[in-house]
Motif scaffolding. Sequence first.
Motif: not given
Length: 381
Positions: A279-293
């Motif tokens: 629940t506190r783990a940092t997400l990979h930038p590719i996943w953050l960008e996917t969620q944003r898109a």
Amino acid sequence: MSSPTLLRSGFDTLIYAKQGCMSFAGLNLLESAKDQAQKDKAPSYIELGPEKIPCSVLQSGKKGGYAYIVDRGKQGAIYSFKKSPHANDWNILVKARAAMLLQHGYFRAKEITLSELKGFGCVLGQESINRVDYCFDFLMKDFHIRPEQFIAPPMSTKTGWIGGRHIDDKSMFAFRGRNLETVTVGKNPNLQVQMYDKRREAIQKKNLYWFDVWGIDPKDKSKQVIRIEVRAYKNHLKETWGLRTFQSIEDSFGDVVSAALEKIRYLDDDQNYDTVNVTRATLHPIWLETQRAATEALFENSSGLVAGTINNKLREQYRQENNTMLAAYARRVAVEKGLTDMQIINDLPFIVQKIIDMEISKNSEDYLKKTDIAAQKLKLF
């Protein structure tokens, strides 16, 4: 590793069932075309329905009681029909290919398939959505897919491909430094999220038009294209979300994608994946960008291709492959005949011409028949 750059996102697969049936005349034509395909051991090319739509009929049927498979080509849809004239039954299954969705987008692809069903002479009722895929393509550099960085609900399955070999033993996923081509979390008929090397797949399947979409050189191996794909199958759409119709997909599929990317996540590098609090783990930038898109819910993304681009690319590939094969067979003739280098340069073209003339003269009717089949096939490009 470079930061992820989103190259393209959009629908990649649409499969739906349709209540309705093919006309008696259409069923008879499909039956005879399938018989011919089985005799020829190759698809049979026909013009189907009142609108005489060109298509190919395959030798076999499809699981689920579908007797006939009608293919509209690489940029079109695949239609499966049951041998039934009863319009109240679910006799029709439609799959819009990825190239069709890329060229036209979801809404236009839906309209085209419905229009073609009517052009085939079908009576149509309501639809039932069986599968919808939505994908995100990222430009990356020095990126390695690591299955241990995926987190998902405990009951989720996790499989992968390494060097063309399928792996489903979870104990084999705890590694680093090996190049993984694909990781898939979840399975049909529920939710599935997949991360894979789309550049490699495009080259292997000879779908080189993707490089025009991405705006990169297929020869530039330093530019990776990593795809993240959300696949919502029938049970997930209907039982979890209550989505059955086109309208419900158009209203709510963005929620399905966003929720999937929250349920299944990919963690950033250099974390202790065995003990980290997810629940506190940092997400990979590719996943953050996917969620944003995904939250932008841009379902009518443009690929930047003008009409006909994919068709022209496929025809050019077809032409180049034919030329390469013809030259390769000519080399084999030269070797078999023991020609010298000078004879290859001066005489080989005339020798090949004589061989072709001889093959045509053996049975010109059969040769022209096969040529006509090839011409019909080319119409579906």
